[in-house]
Design an enzyme around this catalytic site. Structure first.
Site, PDB file in Angstrom:
ATOM      1  N   SER A 162      43.614  46.064  83.192  1.00 32.70           N
ATOM      2  CA  SER A 162      43.484  46.704  84.302  1.00 32.70           C
ATOM      3  C   SER A 162      42.312  46.443  85.124  1.00 32.70           C
ATOM      4  O   SER A 162      41.993  46.932  86.219  1.00 32.70           O
ATOM      5  CB  SER A 162      43.755  48.241  83.909  1.00 32.70           C
ATOM      6  OG  SER A 162      42.697  48.577  83.219  1.00 32.70           O
ATOM      7  N   SER A 211      42.588  45.628  78.344  1.00 36.35           N
ATOM      8  CA  SER A 211      42.231  45.703  79.942  1.00 36.35           C
ATOM      9  C   SER A 211      40.836  44.922  79.979  1.00 36.35           C
ATOM     10  O   SER A 211      40.411  44.997  81.255  1.00 36.35           O
ATOM     11  CB  SER A 211      42.315  47.035  80.347  1.00 36.35           C
ATOM     12  OG  SER A 211      43.767  47.507  80.419  1.00 36.35           O
ATOM     13  N   LYS A 261      33.727  49.542  87.696  1.00 32.38           N
ATOM     14  CA  LYS A 261      35.210  49.850  87.830  1.00 32.38           C
ATOM     15  C   LYS A 261      35.487  51.170  88.250  1.00 32.38           C
ATOM     16  O   LYS A 261      34.494  52.026  87.953  1.00 32.38           O
ATOM     17  CB  LYS A 261      35.640  49.824  86.376  1.00 32.38           C
ATOM     18  CG  LYS A 261      37.303  49.770  86.220  1.00 32.38           C
ATOM     19  CD  LYS A 261      37.768  49.444  84.904  1.00 32.38           C
ATOM     20  CE  LYS A 261      39.302  49.546  84.812  1.00 32.38           C
ATOM     21  NZ  LYS A 261      39.827  49.302  83.593  1.00 32.38           N
TER      22      LYS A 261
END
Length: 494
Positions: free
Chosen positions: A159, A183, A79
């Site tokens: 997210s 998330s 990420k």
């Protein structure tokens, strides 16, 4: 060769150990899959081809010498929130334009120590602020899943949408992610993958771009419960550089996966039965309880009375911490700089150009609730509510409950650019209604794919555990995974 990408992480490890294929071959298969799919899915914002090949070649040397680590040769996506030395790290934001850190986050350093290979950096909501992966400066991520007979592009959740989409579409063997209010778990539920948010303090936050420091926690997204356990074993561990890191030994999480649930007490919180909850979510919840009961668990109704205050309290605490953390982005030392007539003008112009709409909204909310006239009325009160939420869980666990089962999300994935969500930010925030309590209380939570809705889209169930008892979540999650017995592979349209 691309079929190598369909192997689970555990199966890929075995194949490498058995010399059925090399780490370089496995990595090349993933790089080929990314090249073919990423123009449509937008899961990666940077692909580190050369670095991946170098790391894979080094893994092959270690494997040949019998010195392979626990994740030797396994290609992972990272990420964009994790600092990776010398490579793209921008938290999905324009304000960190061109930033390549001179340091490595502790979590990614742990993964490289254990032999993993970095394929690239994954797309995400800007500064992890979003529930759909539509706030990224690099554009929305597209969910690999589509409804039956539909060509509508769906969101992968946020997210960590890039992480979830990449795992679901076979563009990495597993991915790092972060969870501040859901998330990891919400995108996992939207994409038919497994995601675990560990106990606060289990994984180091050092080198991870901060959103809300008292809520943020790193964790893995993977295709199976076992794969998630293998990743989390490497990601976890005490870090003296993180003052909130727990000085506890890291269990062998994978060893707990097949432990079963016989004798466990599973709590069912009545407050999670929301008005207007779709019947298919309610039915899946009941089915999950039956699966656990059939394997020897006892199911008990419980009450978490302060649940209804969790979402509003979260959307005070998280933006407050964000407004403080994001004050460092001013165009002076790194990232974007927009010139102005003086330093104040430069600050204002840089932030206006660098931050997206959702980030600006949350910074404004956070600054407001921390301001002199409203601090006690909002922020202090929200922290008191947070304490009450934590006490609710403590009371339930003290009363003999081992884990809690709830839905992971209030619906399946929705469309990119959904007008209702765009028009009303609160509707978007409600996607986190089942997940924020876990962050507020610092507890571990896992989302496991368990069924599909009427149009064939994946739905997930969430298990919430005691502090630092992720092993029970892996064991119970595996029971759900095995009982569901569904192939959560999207049909390739890209």
């Amino acid at each position: 060769m691309t079929e190598l990408t369909r192997l689970s992480l555990a199966a890929a490890r075995k194949g490498l150990d058995d010399k059925a294929f090399s780490a370089v071959e496995l990595t090349e298969a993933y790089l080929g899959a990314i090249a073919a799919a990423n123009p449509k899915l937008n899961a990666y914002v940077a692909v580190t081809d050369d670095q991946a090949r170098e790391m894979a070649a080094a893994s092959d040397e270690r494997l040949a010498a019998g010195k392979g680590g626990p994740l030797e040769g396994i290609p992972l996506g990272i990420k964009d929130l994790f600092g990776t030395k010398g490579s793209h790290t921008q938290a999905g934001s324009h304000i960190l334009d061109g930033f390549k850190p001179e340091y490595e986050s502790t979590v990614t350093a742990n993964l490289w120590r254990d032999g993993a290979v970095m394929l690239g950096k994954l797309n995400m909501d800007e500064f992890a602020m979003g529930s759909s992966n539509e706030t990224s400066y690099y554009g929305p991520v597209i969910n690999p899943w589509r409804g039956e007979g539909s060509n509508l592009d769906l969101v992968p959740g946020g997210s960590s949408g890039g992480s979830a989409a990449a795992v679901s579409a076979w563009l990495c063997a597993g991915a790092t992610a972060t969870d501040t209010g859901g998330s990891i778990r919400q995108p996992a539920a939207f994409t038919g993958t497994v995601g675990i948010k560990p106990t606060y303090g289990r994984c180091s936050r050092w080198g991870v771009v901060a959103f809300a420091s008292s809520l943020d926690q790193a964790g893995p997204i993977a295709r199976t419960v076992e794969d998630a356990a293998l990743l989390m074993t490497s990601m976890s561990g005490f870090d003296p550089k993180d003052s909130t890191s727990a000085d506890l030994a890291v269990p062998d999480f994978a060893a707990a996966v097949e432990r079963g649930v016989k004798g466990l007490v599973i709590g069912v919180p009545r407050e999670y039965r929301m008005d207007g909850m779709p019947e298919e979510i309610e039915a899946l919840w009941r089915q999950g309880l039956e699966w656990l009961r059939a394997e020897g668990a006892t199911v008990r109704d419980i009450s978490l009375p302060h649940t209804k205050y969790a979402l509003p309290a979260y959307y005070i605490v998280a933006p407050a911490e964000a407004s403080s953390n994001l004050a460092r982005y001013d165009g002076v030392k790194y990232g974007l700089r927009v010139s102005g007539k003086d330093i104040t003008d430069m600050y204002e112009l840089t932030r206006a150009a660098g931050f997206g709409r959702e980030v600006k909204r949350r910074v404004m909310i956070g600054t407001y609730v921390l301001s002199a006239g409203y601090y006690d009325a909002y922020y202090v009160r929200a922290q008191k509510v947070r304490t009450l939420i934590k006490r609710d869980f403590e009371a339930v666990f003290a009363d003999g409950v081992d884990a809690i089962l709830t839905p992971a999300t209030p619906s399946a994935a929705f469309g990119v650019g959904d007008e209702d969500m765009k028009a009303d930010p609160v509707k978007m925030y409600l996607n986190d209604v089942f997940t924020v309590t876990v962050n507020m209380a610092g507890l571990p939570g896992i989302a496991v794919p368990a069924g599909k809705d009427a149009s064939g889209l994946p739905l997930g169930l969430q298990l919430i555990g005691k502090p630092f008892d992720e092993e029970t979540l892996f064991a119970a999650g595996r029971v759900i995974e095995r009982s569901a017995g569904i192939d959560f592979s999207p049909k390739v349209w890209w």
